[in-house]
Motif scaffolding. Structure first.
Motif, short mmCIF file in Angstrom:
data_model
loop_
_atom_site.label_atom_id
_atom_site.label_comp_id
_atom_site.label_asym_id
_atom_site.label_seq_id
_atom_site.Cartn_x
_atom_site.Cartn_y
_atom_site.Cartn_z
N THR A 399 0.88 -1.21 -0.05
CA THR A 399 0.02 0.02 0.05
C THR A 399 0.68 1.52 0.17
O THR A 399 0.62 2.29 -0.93
N TYR A 403 1.39 3.73 -3.04
CA TYR A 403 1.07 5.27 -3.05
C TYR A 403 2.33 6.31 -3.38
O TYR A 403 1.95 7.05 -3.98
N ILE A 414 -3.71 7.37 -4.47
CA ILE A 414 -4.65 6.41 -4.45
C ILE A 414 -4.80 5.42 -5.49
O ILE A 414 -5.20 4.34 -5.27
N LEU A 488 -9.40 -2.03 -0.09
CA LEU A 488 -8.91 -0.76 0.29
C LEU A 488 -9.02 0.20 -0.93
O LEU A 488 -9.47 1.41 -0.83
N PHE A 491 -12.61 1.08 -1.27
CA PHE A 491 -12.89 1.87 -0.03
C PHE A 491 -12.69 3.35 -0.53
O PHE A 491 -13.52 4.08 -0.26
N SER A 492 -11.40 3.56 -1.28
CA SER A 492 -11.25 4.90 -1.68
C SER A 492 -12.00 5.37 -2.85
O SER A 492 -12.56 6.47 -2.88
N ALA A 495 -15.46 6.57 -1.03
CA ALA A 495 -15.39 7.92 -0.72
C ALA A 495 -15.23 8.93 -2.05
O ALA A 495 -15.81 9.99 -1.93
N GLU A 496 -14.55 8.73 -3.02
CA GLU A 496 -14.68 9.34 -4.21
C GLU A 496 -16.11 9.52 -4.86
O GLU A 496 -16.43 10.62 -5.32
N ALA A 506 -14.33 12.85 5.34
CA ALA A 506 -12.85 12.71 6.10
C ALA A 506 -12.80 11.23 6.65
O ALA A 506 -11.64 10.85 6.84
N ILE A 507 -13.90 10.51 6.96
CA ILE A 507 -13.78 9.37 7.64
C ILE A 507 -12.73 9.26 8.69
O ILE A 507 -11.91 8.66 8.82
N SER A 508 -12.70 10.44 9.75
CA SER A 508 -11.79 10.50 10.64
C SER A 508 -12.10 9.54 11.91
O SER A 508 -13.33 9.70 12.41
N ALA B 506 -5.82 14.58 11.71
CA ALA B 506 -7.41 14.37 11.27
C ALA B 506 -7.45 12.75 11.53
O ALA B 506 -8.65 12.11 11.89
N ILE B 507 -6.52 11.80 11.44
CA ILE B 507 -6.65 10.48 11.65
C ILE B 507 -7.59 9.91 10.54
O ILE B 507 -8.56 9.35 11.07
N SER B 508 -7.43 10.21 9.40
CA SER B 508 -8.69 10.19 8.55
C SER B 508 -8.21 8.48 7.69
O SER B 508 -7.00 8.42 7.37
N LEU B 509 -9.03 7.87 7.71
CA LEU B 509 -9.05 6.40 7.18
C LEU B 509 -8.70 6.69 5.50
O LEU B 509 -8.52 5.70 4.88
N ARG B 510 -8.88 7.94 4.89
CA ARG B 510 -8.59 8.09 3.48
C ARG B 510 -6.85 8.46 3.41
O ARG B 510 -6.76 8.29 2.20
N PRO B 512 -3.48 6.91 3.45
CA PRO B 512 -2.76 5.32 3.43
C PRO B 512 -2.00 5.00 4.69
O PRO B 512 -1.78 4.13 5.24
N VAL B 515 -4.25 4.15 7.39
CA VAL B 515 -4.59 2.58 7.19
C VAL B 515 -3.37 1.72 7.44
O VAL B 515 -3.80 0.84 8.21
#
Lengths: 694, 694
Positions: A399, A403, A414, A488, A491-492, A495-496, A506-508, B506-510, B512, B515
């Protein structure tokens, strides 16, 4: 998107060639010597049992697919961009298109599974017969039969995806295709997993333990269901599993390509198409790689399979490099492809470490078995937990590498993650071929024994079988890590898709609603595993009742003068497996949508994340621990630590039986579960976003 | 912060009263009749064994604590606000203060554990002796002894926290105290868990299986180590566990109070202090609640314990309501307190459902055991997986309720989550007292048998023991869910501490890297579990060798003419447990810091999140599955499904043995693991943030 037309046609062509080769191999295998009358009779029981099950499965799934198709057609006919405003239009054509794509996905997955399964049940007896001639010949029959499924699968997948792309140019419609394939795969895989272990446990408990007749004894009414189960679970199930990851990773990367590059730009068109190109190259590489899988007179089947995989990887890497350089793509996608490819293979071989009797975990588990079943279970389970670590580190490295290398070369990181998943899965044609080889030679061994073939033949099939087990372990590690990268990327993509509808996520983890989503998502895979395993024991008890009834009512069965009613057991196992699927299917398909509507799109993001984290962990744990217990038992049976009949052996049998539903029922469905949940979320994301904005 | 002084003094006073009552009960229990000479002899073996272990443990931990204290003193002497600039100062006083707080936390935890353990090994024989008189009297001895630990624990905790607060006014220093308590708890708990199961498995395998002497036979050199293990693991271990959650939740909420309210405002002072006030009220409520725990002549001990818990809850709710209304606090904190309190109790009772033979999971597992150990394992494991779901839903509901209710009443929702954890844990005095009661009566039963007391006494201790098992199940569920809420609060505290240093997370799961952090964090608890369980089997084999050696070299032992060398086994188990702690301690303390420095503070946030998610899930799975197998075996032993000696019983014994390290070694350490990881992250957060900003 003019640039994309020729490439999409090439993909269509490659897919057609792949299916063509699969059909040719199908004919070749069918023409091989089907052996003695007795062998054919035994094989026919398995074949008929498999058909009974498939028929029931397909009838049930057709109903589900049509119902879901209608829902999809209705939902996607609404112009949700204008939800809640007076301007909301209804456009049935988009809804119908989506529903058709969904059905096409389900049908392609079903056809590939059906082809794989029918050739597997024809090839087992032919491979056993050929084993009387030479190991090379027996290997070729089994491997080519395995290739039928591998090639049919990738061929149909790419035909479907490129066809839809040519017709609509819209990756979101391909999402429908992918959802169809995955929903089918989930039910086929979980159903097959429940079926196979129901039959296995019932056959063992009532036959070996209660009555004291040997395994695979034809007097046991459950024995055919048991052999059918191997094909149902391992051939059709694993095929559907790789099929669904293959399609899902491609569509996720295409969606990311279409949303992360400037709308209408040449880059957008190029990078949206690139995943499809990579699949095309993978098919070419697999078709060549398969030629290298050959076993000479005294050759080693395991080495032949590994050679094929490595040749395929090298060819794919070369082709990908050529396309990237000539097509003026960013070097980032090449590195992402290679990162995925290498990681997939490395993880596959790593999972071999934890499940092969050449290494410490299996040997140590076998060694402590002398102190009883409990110590065997604790040790095997502990090593199963440890085995998660290297695979997860591999996924993390893949990953981060894909990235940052993509970002370094100036494209979206991503998108790089998406491409690495496709890179890993592009060689699925080869991987699935090796995998399907396993159950075929396993069955060949069973037939050789049941039909009373010579010891020499049985020994040859043993050698073939051992290589099959390693191939299976490698494929499982590969399939799980590929699914992890795929989800994964999905998942992105989710969000897109939501972001494109005006809801920036944000999925924070600092938002409590996201943490709530993660926790709920994280318990779904363990719950799913538990429900399928409890179904196995529940259904096995029903089947034991049926076997006892047959023995009681018709004493001729045990005397060997009357054939048992195999079909009754097959049908009972099929019925039980299908009815056990209702709640798991609900978890997979309905729960994400409910979470999205009730707790909102942020929580759904967390939910997906949570399900991915524990889904991958439990999949690795259960597959590896199961494989480890299986091989620890076999290691003891080979004469180590007391050998057959010893205390250690009895403990090893308990471990193996615990591991059976771990590795064949609960574990392998989990990748498909998280893929389906991610797909259904991405598919419904626009509606959830629109609902949220109200 | 003038407003806070009187309250902090009141807390100090309440803590002192609590410790005082604990000492008074200690004296009362010590003065009870210690029974016959034989009973005293048996008890003295256990007492001496426990002291041998504790001595070794404390020596080892003193070294670790001093080493860590020096590191802390050095690190916190640097004025990291100016890291990398020429203006960086060195202020040793802060470093020394932090190190002293750390050591004080470790010492308080050790003293509470030591008091609990010494009174437990004195109370077991006294309770057994009192059982000859009446059940009410035997119950009182055991429960008052349990209360010694419960009250000493909360008393010392609150003295430490309020003392530091009065001296420094800085919640971050209390974090050091909490870290000391948790680091000690982790090592005590994991070490104790390894110790107890090493001895248990070795004693069973060599005694019951190999030689064929009964359980608890004094000729078995491992038998004392086994009985010591019950005290080490269950009394000292669980006490340290609740102690650490108790302190950690309070400090997390105080940190959140001090950072989420306007700096220097009256609100900041009030809400920073509120968690400490809640603990004070909890101590008052527990001191009253304990008076209600009484068993009459024919009374039910289980009901007495539940009555005490419920009375304590009601009193706490009333006191909290009074303080909130009179002190002009937001109603949000009252609701958050109640949400935590109710959820804790509900989750506790839920875990009873999955582990009690009154309900379906245990009965069903016992029923299928007739088909062999494998089916017992699969079924129990599956129910263990299912048991995760209600607890997680409870945690989700408590989180969301306390968050949104706090927000509704105009204060920070995150602070509400912190307060709900404190609300749950404020009644720890009562909960820990009931819990410590369990192993005391368990031991009393063992002593009654070993010392040859009358059947009537054995029956009475059986009744007391059954109530102890339920109390244990409830406490485990309570402890895990409390730890979950605590670490969620600590997780927020971590982000706030880093944010206060200028790095907004932010600790955003977006992302990488987040994650990647989550995935690495998520594998840590399973890996930790596996390492501790593998240590158990490894050490058990060493101990088996020792027992065999004693039997070989001194035949008088088995003949009963010569006492075995109990101390050698105790020392071996202690040595093995301590040396097995090195890697787990590294995982807990060093790994988070490494992740923070290498992958950055965002990844560390993900790492903590990941470890919380799987930590809670595996803790629930392992504790509940272990308890379920234990009670399924006992249910069969009570005469159901074939009773003792049947196939079902043999299968049940295997399940119970598998469950032992699940529930007593791996499962219960996981809460402490995630607490330690969260604390070490919060503690080092300013440095990691400063490093990141370079």
């Amino acid at each position: 998107m003019q640039v994309s037309q020729p490439w999409a046609f090439l993909s269509l062509l490659a897919g057609t060639v792949s299916v063509g080769v699969a059909l040719a191999l199908y004919r070749w295998v069918s023409r091989q010597d089907a052996g003695s009358e007795r062998a054919q009779e035994v094989a026919s029981w398995i074949r008929d049992g498999a058909k009974t099950y498939l028929l029931r499965l397909y009838v049930a799934l057709t109903l589900v697919a049509v119902a879901l198709g209608v829902v999809i057609a209705i939902v996607f006919s609404f112009d949700i961009e204008h939800l809640g405003t007076g301007a909301m239009d209804v456009d049935p054509s988009r809804g119908v298109m989506m529903a058709l794509a969904f059905l096409a996905g389900a049908v392609c997955s079903a056809v590939a599974g059906y082809m794989g399964m029918t050739i597997a049940v024809a090839a087992n007896v032919r491979s056993a017969t050929a084993a009387g001639d030479s190991i090379g010949r027996a290997f070729r029959v089994a491997f080519y039969a395995g290739s039928v499924m591998g090639l049919a699968m990738v061929g149909l997948a790419i035909i479907g995806m490129s066809g839809i792309y040519l017709l609509t140019g819209d990756p979101e419609i391909i999402l429908g295709f992918s959802f169809g394939a995955s929903a089918f795969a989930l039910l086929a895989k979980a159903g097959g997993g429940i079926y196979t272990k129901t039959a296995d446990i019932a056959a063992d408990l009532v036959g070996k333990v209660e009555i004291g007749i040997p395994e695979d004894d034809p007097r046991n009414p459950a024995v055919v269901a048991d052999n059918v189960g191997d094909n149902v679970g391992d051939v059709a199930g694993m095929g559907a599993d790789i099929f669904d990851s293959y399609v899902a990773s491609t569509v996720a990367a295409m969606l990311l390509g279409s949303s992360l590059f400037a709308r209408g730009s040449l880059s957008q068109a190029k990078y949206t198409l690139f995943p499809l190109i990579l699949c095309t190259l993978g098919i070419i590489a697999s078709l060549i790689g398969i030629q290298f899988v050959r076993v000479g007179k005294s050759g080693k089947p395991g080495r032949a399979l590994n050679t094929g995989t490595i040749v395929t990887c090298v060819i794919l890497a070369g082709l990908a490099a050529a396309v990237v350089l000539l097509g003026d793509y960013s070097l980032g996608v090449l590195w992402a492809t290679l990162a995925g490819l290498v990681t997939g293979v490395v993880i596959g071989f790593t999972s071999d470490y934890y499940t092969s009797s050449d290494f410490r975990p299996v040997i140590e588990t076998a060694r402590v078995s002398g102190s009883g079943a409990a110590i065997n279970i604790i040790t095997g389970f502990s090593y199963g937990l440890v085995s998660i670590v290297p695979s997860i580190i591999g996924i993390v490295v893949a990953t981060l590498l894909s990235y940052y290398l993509a970002e370094f070369y100036g494209i979206s990181g991503i998108y790089g993650i998406g491409v690495s998943a496709v890179g890993m899965l592009s060689i699925s044609g080869m991987i699935a071929s090796s995998d399907a080889y396993g159950p075929i030679v396993d069955n060949a061994r069973g037939i050789a024994e049941m039909a009373g073939m010579s010891q020499e033949v049985i020994d040859t099939t043993d050698v073939l079988d051992a290589a099959g087990n390693t191939a299976k372990a490698i494929t499982k590690g590969f399939a799980i890590s590929a699914a992890a990268l795929t989800v994964l990327a999905l998942f992105s993509a989710y969000a897109e898709v939501v972001g494109a509808r005006g809801v920036q996520l944000a999925i924070s983890l600092r938002q409590p609603v996201v943490v709530a989503g993660v926790l709920l998502g994280a318990v779904t895979p363990p719950l799913f595993s538990a429900l399928t395993m409890l179904s196995v024991t529940h259904n096995a008890f029903d089947m034991i009742e049926e076997v006892r009834r047959q023995f009681d009512e018709r004493p001729g069965i045990l005397a060997g003068t009357e054939p048992p009613d195999y079909a009754a057991c097959v049908s009972l196992a099929a019925q039980g497996a299908l009815s056990s699927l209702v709640i798991p299917a609900f978890l997979a398909i309905v729960l994400p949508v409910l979470v999205g509507f009730i707790l909102g799109p942020e929580a759904l993001g967390g939910f997906l994340g949570g399900s991915i984290f524990t889904g991958v962990i439990f999949a690795l744990l259960m597959s590896n621990a199961g494989g480890l217990w299986d091989n620890a038992k076999k290691f003891i049976e080979s004469g180590e630590f007391g050998g057959p009949g010893s205390d250690a052996h009895r403990a090893g049998v308990v471990g193996d039986t615990v591991g059976d539903p771990f590795k064949d029922t609960a574990g392998p469905s989990l990748n498909t579960l998280i893929t389906v949940m991610s797909l259904v979320s991405s598919l419904f994301a626009p509606i959830i976003a629109a609902f949220h904005l109200l």
